[in-house]
Design a protein around this motif. Sequence first.
Motif, PDB file in Angstrom:
ATOM      1  N   LYS A 171       0.837  -1.183   0.000  1.00  0.00           N
ATOM      2  CA  LYS A 171       0.000   0.000   0.000  1.00  0.00           C
ATOM      3  C   LYS A 171       0.877   1.239   0.000  1.00  0.00           C
ATOM      4  O   LYS A 171       1.938   1.261   0.639  1.00  0.00           O
ATOM      5  CB  LYS A 171      -0.913  -0.005   1.231  1.00  0.00           C
ATOM      6  CG  LYS A 171      -1.998  -1.077   1.166  1.00  0.00           C
ATOM      7  CD  LYS A 171      -2.979  -0.897   2.301  1.00  0.00           C
ATOM      8  CE  LYS A 171      -4.140  -1.879   2.172  1.00  0.00           C
ATOM      9  NZ  LYS A 171      -5.111  -1.715   3.268  1.00  0.00           N
ATOM     10  N   PRO A 172       0.483   2.268  -0.708  1.00  0.00           N
ATOM     11  CA  PRO A 172       1.304   3.478  -0.728  1.00  0.00           C
ATOM     12  C   PRO A 172       1.406   4.076   0.670  1.00  0.00           C
ATOM     13  O   PRO A 172       0.460   4.019   1.452  1.00  0.00           O
ATOM     14  CB  PRO A 172       0.557   4.415  -1.679  1.00  0.00           C
ATOM     15  CG  PRO A 172      -0.852   3.884  -1.710  1.00  0.00           C
ATOM     16  CD  PRO A 172      -0.750   2.408  -1.519  1.00  0.00           C
ATOM     17  N   ASN A 208       9.079  -0.753  11.007  1.00  0.00           N
ATOM     18  CA  ASN A 208       8.844  -1.733  12.063  1.00  0.00           C
ATOM     19  C   ASN A 208       9.957  -2.782  12.064  1.00  0.00           C
ATOM     20  O   ASN A 208      10.462  -3.183  11.015  1.00  0.00           O
ATOM     21  CB  ASN A 208       7.487  -2.406  11.859  1.00  0.00           C
ATOM     22  CG  ASN A 208       6.339  -1.464  12.136  1.00  0.00           C
ATOM     23  OD1 ASN A 208       6.327  -0.774  13.153  1.00  0.00           O
ATOM     24  ND2 ASN A 208       5.373  -1.417  11.229  1.00  0.00           N
ATOM     25  N   SER A 209      10.317  -3.253  13.238  1.00  0.00           N
ATOM     26  CA  SER A 209      11.481  -4.108  13.414  1.00  0.00           C
ATOM     27  C   SER A 209      11.084  -5.515  13.827  1.00  0.00           C
ATOM     28  O   SER A 209       9.967  -5.755  14.303  1.00  0.00           O
ATOM     29  CB  SER A 209      12.398  -3.524  14.490  1.00  0.00           C
ATOM     30  OG  SER A 209      11.737  -3.575  15.761  1.00  0.00           O
ATOM     31  N   PRO A 210      12.021  -6.488  13.683  1.00  0.00           N
ATOM     32  CA  PRO A 210      11.771  -7.823  14.220  1.00  0.00           C
ATOM     33  C   PRO A 210      11.490  -7.804  15.722  1.00  0.00           C
ATOM     34  O   PRO A 210      10.664  -8.574  16.214  1.00  0.00           O
ATOM     35  CB  PRO A 210      13.073  -8.571  13.908  1.00  0.00           C
ATOM     36  CG  PRO A 210      13.618  -7.886  12.691  1.00  0.00           C
ATOM     37  CD  PRO A 210      13.259  -6.439  12.882  1.00  0.00           C
ATOM     38  N   ASP A 268      -2.376  -6.897   5.998  1.00  0.00           N
ATOM     39  CA  ASP A 268      -3.512  -6.141   6.547  1.00  0.00           C
ATOM     40  C   ASP A 268      -4.014  -6.762   7.846  1.00  0.00           C
ATOM     41  O   ASP A 268      -4.413  -6.046   8.779  1.00  0.00           O
ATOM     42  CB  ASP A 268      -4.655  -6.088   5.525  1.00  0.00           C
ATOM     43  CG  ASP A 268      -4.342  -5.181   4.343  1.00  0.00           C
ATOM     44  OD1 ASP A 268      -3.412  -4.359   4.459  1.00  0.00           O
ATOM     45  OD2 ASP A 268      -5.029  -5.289   3.304  1.00  0.00           O
ATOM     46  N   LEU A 269      -3.991  -8.105   7.923  1.00  0.00           N
ATOM     47  CA  LEU A 269      -4.409  -8.775   9.150  1.00  0.00           C
ATOM     48  C   LEU A 269      -3.464  -8.445  10.303  1.00  0.00           C
ATOM     49  O   LEU A 269      -3.901  -8.149  11.418  1.00  0.00           O
ATOM     50  CB  LEU A 269      -4.460 -10.284   8.936  1.00  0.00           C
ATOM     51  CG  LEU A 269      -5.637 -10.851   8.149  1.00  0.00           C
ATOM     52  CD1 LEU A 269      -5.494 -12.364   8.000  1.00  0.00           C
ATOM     53  CD2 LEU A 269      -6.959 -10.531   8.847  1.00  0.00           C
ATOM     54  N   TYR A 270      -2.175  -8.505  10.036  1.00  0.00           N
ATOM     55  CA  TYR A 270      -1.205  -8.162  11.082  1.00  0.00           C
ATOM     56  C   TYR A 270      -1.358  -6.697  11.496  1.00  0.00           C
ATOM     57  O   TYR A 270      -1.260  -6.355  12.684  1.00  0.00           O
ATOM     58  CB  TYR A 270       0.216  -8.419  10.594  1.00  0.00           C
ATOM     59  CG  TYR A 270       0.660  -9.861  10.712  1.00  0.00           C
ATOM     60  CD1 TYR A 270       0.915 -10.439  11.950  1.00  0.00           C
ATOM     61  CD2 TYR A 270       0.835 -10.649   9.583  1.00  0.00           C
ATOM     62  CE1 TYR A 270       1.333 -11.755  12.067  1.00  0.00           C
ATOM     63  CE2 TYR A 270       1.255 -11.979   9.683  1.00  0.00           C
ATOM     64  CZ  TYR A 270       1.497 -12.524  10.922  1.00  0.00           C
ATOM     65  OH  TYR A 270       1.909 -13.819  11.029  1.00  0.00           O
ATOM     66  N   ASN A 286       3.897  -3.520   6.632  1.00  0.00           N
ATOM     67  CA  ASN A 286       3.854  -3.914   5.230  1.00  0.00           C
ATOM     68  C   ASN A 286       4.471  -5.295   5.050  1.00  0.00           C
ATOM     69  O   ASN A 286       5.049  -5.879   5.981  1.00  0.00           O
ATOM     70  CB  ASN A 286       4.532  -2.866   4.334  1.00  0.00           C
ATOM     71  CG  ASN A 286       6.012  -2.671   4.650  1.00  0.00           C
ATOM     72  OD1 ASN A 286       6.752  -3.624   4.857  1.00  0.00           O
ATOM     73  ND2 ASN A 286       6.453  -1.413   4.685  1.00  0.00           N
ATOM     74  N   THR A 287       4.345  -5.832   3.859  1.00  0.00           N
ATOM     75  CA  THR A 287       4.778  -7.204   3.598  1.00  0.00           C
ATOM     76  C   THR A 287       6.277  -7.370   3.815  1.00  0.00           C
ATOM     77  O   THR A 287       6.726  -8.396   4.325  1.00  0.00           O
ATOM     78  CB  THR A 287       4.407  -7.623   2.167  1.00  0.00           C
ATOM     79  OG1 THR A 287       5.026  -6.727   1.232  1.00  0.00           O
ATOM     80  CG2 THR A 287       2.900  -7.569   1.955  1.00  0.00           C
ATOM     81  N   THR A 288       7.059  -6.370   3.448  1.00  0.00           N
ATOM     82  CA  THR A 288       8.517  -6.459   3.586  1.00  0.00           C
ATOM     83  C   THR A 288       8.923  -6.505   5.051  1.00  0.00           C
ATOM     84  O   THR A 288       9.801  -7.295   5.446  1.00  0.00           O
ATOM     85  CB  THR A 288       9.198  -5.266   2.895  1.00  0.00           C
ATOM     86  OG1 THR A 288       8.853  -5.275   1.505  1.00  0.00           O
ATOM     87  CG2 THR A 288      10.705  -5.347   3.038  1.00  0.00           C
TER      88      THR A 288
END
Length: 406
Positions: free
Chosen positions: A84-85, A94-96, A302-304, A313-315
């Motif tokens: 998403k933009p 966001n980090s591990p 989106d669920l997370y 985001n996915t990355t």
Amino acid sequence: MDDLMHGILQRHPLREQLDEMGDRIIASSPALAEVRERMDEVLRRSIAPGGQWASLLDFSARAAANASSDEKLYPPPELDGGEKPAGPAARKENSPRAFFGKHAVTVRSIDQFLHVIATIQSNYSGRRLVWRGQQNAAWPVQSSLHRHLVEMEGSDGSEEHLVDYEQRAFAVASQWGIPTTPAMSFLSLLQHNGAPTRLLDVSVDPNVASWFAVEPGPKLESKAARVVVWALKKSAPDFPTEDATPFWHEWDSEDLRRKLDWGTGTSMWPWFPPAAGNDRMRAQRAGFLIGASSIVTTPVADLYSEYFGEQWNTTEIANATSFLGVPVPYDRRPSQHAAIPKDLRRFVPFVTIHIPPSFKPMLRYYLEETAGLSTATIYPDLMGLVKDLKSPTMEYRVTHTGPHFP
């Protein structure tokens, strides 16, 4: 199921010959195209019972029947909307640590540590618990092969790159005259000797995992540590371990891997090989989680994001771990936690135990004195001794034995 079998059969050694024959048939007479449609059936019947291909087909069929991923979370790549933009205001990545920090419980005393372990074991008595300790809570949970490809080869850690590296490793080992069959045993041997593999070391013993989290080391003593425990289903199908090729090498499309829960987060793939002849694995009550490249789609992200209450985001999710799951409080089951989106409850639940630096010496001393865990008992072989004698931590441990904690 027919589509699944068709996808696997595309990898059969006779596939290329049959395709060439089929092309000639259709070129000579389009009316004979139906003949080619029956070739998969001929190929299927040609597979010798009990052979590798029969074993792979049987296991894949059972894995598909056992799969629990929701199709709407894993649309075909061309239908996935992608990232998403970003909004008008930039945000911190966001980090591990943040991913595994969701619902993490921080332990500061031995009594609390024992209470947390006992509660997790009680809540998930119907599941198979596997534990992993890490000396630094900032580290992602990735296989050594994933880290190697990302850090040394500039890869994105895709499944194709993982398989390519494994195939290269098998080829080089053959040139060296080192047996690579069975393939799973060869990968276990590589892992045992420190080579990059997709196998993630885990233990069925929470004390062992906790010892790895607080293992002595001057460079990491000031870092918070973590223990992660995954609650796995006990109904996972047994996969072939005696074949010459790892079973996942034949799952060569993302669509096929999604259907088999390979990298989706709805299943984990534990392997606890026989420890006979391996003193280290016996001492560590050790096994592996087999790491696939995470399939993190936009619907999954989106669920997370909904669950975490902030955008992920996915990355960011893929960078945090190759072993997707849903973080849960240690004292509640996922079914008791209404904040988890319904579709995310399909994912493997895990609990994170956070160990602050100030508690490391106390927990280490407890594990040494009560559970008998030490460098010598965890690595009870000559290789362990040699590694220990060469390690800069030896002097540190000699001078940091005993209850030197506040």
